[in-house]
Design a protein around this motif. Structure first.
Motif, mmCIF file in Angstrom:
data_model
loop_
_atom_site.group_PDB
_atom_site.id
_atom_site.type_symbol
_atom_site.label_atom_id
_atom_site.label_comp_id
_atom_site.label_asym_id
_atom_site.label_seq_id
_atom_site.Cartn_x
_atom_site.Cartn_y
_atom_site.Cartn_z
ATOM 1 N N ASP A 78 0.820 -1.215 0.000
ATOM 2 C CA ASP A 78 0.000 0.000 0.000
ATOM 3 C C ASP A 78 0.854 1.265 0.000
ATOM 4 N N ILE A 79 1.986 1.232 0.709
ATOM 5 C CA ILE A 79 2.840 2.410 0.820
ATOM 6 C C ILE A 79 3.347 2.850 -0.547
ATOM 7 N N ILE A 80 3.589 1.903 -1.448
ATOM 8 C CA ILE A 80 4.069 2.236 -2.798
ATOM 9 C C ILE A 80 2.969 2.926 -3.590
ATOM 10 N N LEU A 81 1.745 2.423 -3.450
ATOM 11 C CA LEU A 81 0.609 3.047 -4.142
ATOM 12 C C LEU A 81 0.418 4.485 -3.669
ATOM 13 N N CYS A 82 0.534 4.689 -2.366
ATOM 14 C CA CYS A 82 0.361 6.039 -1.811
ATOM 15 C C CYS A 82 1.492 6.955 -2.260
ATOM 16 N N LYS A 83 2.702 6.450 -2.245
ATOM 17 C CA LYS A 83 3.863 7.248 -2.639
ATOM 18 C C LYS A 83 3.726 7.752 -4.074
ATOM 19 N N CYS A 84 3.181 6.913 -4.939
ATOM 20 C CA CYS A 84 3.024 7.283 -6.354
ATOM 21 C C CYS A 84 2.037 8.437 -6.551
ATOM 22 N N MET A 85 1.217 8.713 -5.540
ATOM 23 C CA MET A 85 0.213 9.772 -5.652
ATOM 24 C C MET A 85 0.718 11.111 -5.127
ATOM 25 N N LEU A 86 1.962 11.156 -4.661
ATOM 26 C CA LEU A 86 2.484 12.370 -4.050
ATOM 27 C C LEU A 86 3.317 13.186 -5.033
ATOM 28 N N THR A 87 3.231 14.504 -4.906
ATOM 29 C CA THR A 87 4.034 15.386 -5.761
ATOM 30 C C THR A 87 5.470 15.411 -5.252
ATOM 31 N N GLN A 88 6.380 15.890 -6.077
ATOM 32 C CA GLN A 88 7.793 15.953 -5.698
ATOM 33 C C GLN A 88 8.003 16.849 -4.478
ATOM 34 N N ASP A 89 7.238 17.922 -4.390
ATOM 35 C CA ASP A 89 7.371 18.829 -3.235
ATOM 36 C C ASP A 89 7.025 18.116 -1.931
ATOM 37 N N ILE A 90 5.966 17.345 -1.971
ATOM 38 C CA ILE A 90 5.551 16.602 -0.777
ATOM 39 C C ILE A 90 6.570 15.518 -0.430
ATOM 40 N N LEU A 91 7.108 14.858 -1.448
ATOM 41 C CA LEU A 91 8.088 13.797 -1.214
ATOM 42 C C LEU A 91 9.362 14.324 -0.556
ATOM 43 N N LYS A 92 9.630 15.615 -0.746
ATOM 44 C CA LYS A 92 10.840 16.210 -0.178
ATOM 45 C C LYS A 92 10.628 16.714 1.244
ATOM 46 N N ASP A 93 9.391 16.674 1.722
ATOM 47 C CA ASP A 93 9.134 17.124 3.086
ATOM 48 C C ASP A 93 9.840 16.197 4.089
ATOM 49 N N PRO A 94 10.468 16.733 5.120
ATOM 50 C CA PRO A 94 11.214 15.917 6.088
ATOM 51 C C PRO A 94 10.393 14.805 6.744
ATOM 52 N N SER A 95 9.136 15.101 7.097
ATOM 53 C CA SER A 95 8.295 14.077 7.738
ATOM 54 C C SER A 95 7.986 12.935 6.783
ATOM 55 N N VAL A 96 7.693 13.272 5.534
ATOM 56 C CA VAL A 96 7.417 12.247 4.522
ATOM 57 C C VAL A 96 8.684 11.440 4.242
ATOM 58 N N GLU A 97 9.817 12.108 4.158
ATOM 59 C CA GLU A 97 11.087 11.412 3.943
ATOM 60 C C GLU A 97 11.364 10.438 5.087
ATOM 61 N N THR A 98 11.038 10.847 6.309
ATOM 62 C CA THR A 98 11.237 9.973 7.474
ATOM 63 C C THR A 98 10.383 8.718 7.367
ATOM 64 N N ILE A 99 9.113 8.882 6.999
ATOM 65 C CA ILE A 99 8.213 7.731 6.881
ATOM 66 C C ILE A 99 8.682 6.791 5.782
ATOM 67 N N LEU A 100 9.125 7.335 4.670
ATOM 68 C CA LEU A 100 9.610 6.498 3.574
ATOM 69 C C LEU A 100 10.911 5.796 3.960
ATOM 70 N N TYR A 101 11.716 6.452 4.782
ATOM 71 C CA TYR A 101 12.934 5.807 5.303
ATOM 72 C C TYR A 101 12.553 4.632 6.207
ATOM 73 N N LEU A 102 11.558 4.833 7.062
ATOM 74 C CA LEU A 102 11.067 3.743 7.918
ATOM 75 C C LEU A 102 10.547 2.587 7.068
ATOM 76 N N SER A 103 9.861 2.936 5.985
ATOM 77 C CA SER A 103 9.345 1.917 5.069
ATOM 78 C C SER A 103 10.484 1.100 4.469
ATOM 79 N N ASP A 104 11.555 1.775 4.086
ATOM 80 C CA ASP A 104 12.719 1.074 3.521
ATOM 81 C C ASP A 104 13.335 0.122 4.544
ATOM 82 N N LEU A 105 13.430 0.561 5.789
ATOM 83 C CA LEU A 105 13.991 -0.292 6.836
ATOM 84 C C LEU A 105 13.154 -1.555 7.022
#
Length: 215
Positions: A78-105
């Motif tokens: 599900d996280i991949i589907l949600c990530k694909c719906m986000l704009t580049q600006d949102i993806l660069k937000d520190p909180s979003v980057e943290t969550i995606l880092y947690l997802s990678d772990l």
């Protein structure tokens, strides 16, 4: 939440799915999911799509809740589907980057590093009720298909638990047994080793075609 789920499903039918007036209702529904441990991927994706079309309405706190809820549904992607719906600006937000880092772990099964990381992100994680226990269920899923036996101390580390009583709760939940040697048995060998009767069915036509090819 269950009562609202039907209302949301009806709201997302047809052209109404793209009505920006539904954003407030869907945001409230996301908050309800976060508080009551419910989950509705379709509704959350619909809200992210509305954000794409109406960027002025973007609420970062809601986006983070959606991403965290997607993580609670691992091993589904599900996280991949949600990530694909986000704009580049949102993806660069520190909180979003943290969550995606947690997802990678979690994807790499770096569970010890994951628990260390979320200890520094309490405010972010606390926005979703039951987040840690949902992740522990995923960790237990990975452990159960990877190990037959595991040291209790290692199991405790992988689950991010420090309380000895808490580890026993999870062992009881999954029917795991602790031996005198400190090893936790995750599987019943009698269930693994089962006699199987294999019946092979070969019809005459198949045999005839094989024999014919030999000439």
């Amino acid at each position: 939440m269950e009562g609202m789920k039907g209302q949301i499903k009806e709201m997302l039918q047809g052209i109404e799915r793209y009505n920006p007036e539904n954003i407030k209702t869907l945001e409230h529904y996301v908050d309800l999911q976060a508080r009551e441990k419910g989950y509705d991927l379709e509704a959350n994706l619909a809200l992210l799509k509305l954000y794409q079309f109406n960027t002025d309405y973007y609420r970062l706190d809601v986006v983070c809740q959606i991403l965290l809820k997607a993580l609670t549904n691992l091993p589904h992607t599900d996280i991949i589907l949600c990530k694909c719906m986000l704009t580049q600006d949102i993806l660069k937000d520190p909180s979003v980057e943290t969550i995606l880092y947690l997802s990678d772990l979690l994807e790499m099964c770096q569970f010890k590093a994951f628990w260390e990381a979320i200890n520094e992100e309490a405010a972010l994680i606390n926005s979703v009720s039951g987040f840690e226990d949902s992740i522990r269920k995923f960790v237990c899923h990975v452990i159960s298909i990877t190990y037959q036996t595991i040291q209790e101390s290692v199991l405790q580390e992988l689950l991010g638990l420090v309380d000895e009583n808490a580890i026993k709760v999870w062992m009881d939940m999954y029917g795991w047994k602790l031996g005198a040697d400190g090893l936790v048995s995750l599987t019943n060998q009698e269930e693994i080793i089962k006699t199987r009767n294999i019946t092979e069915k070969v019809d005459l036509d198949s045999v005839a075609s094989i024999m014919a090819s030999c000439y």
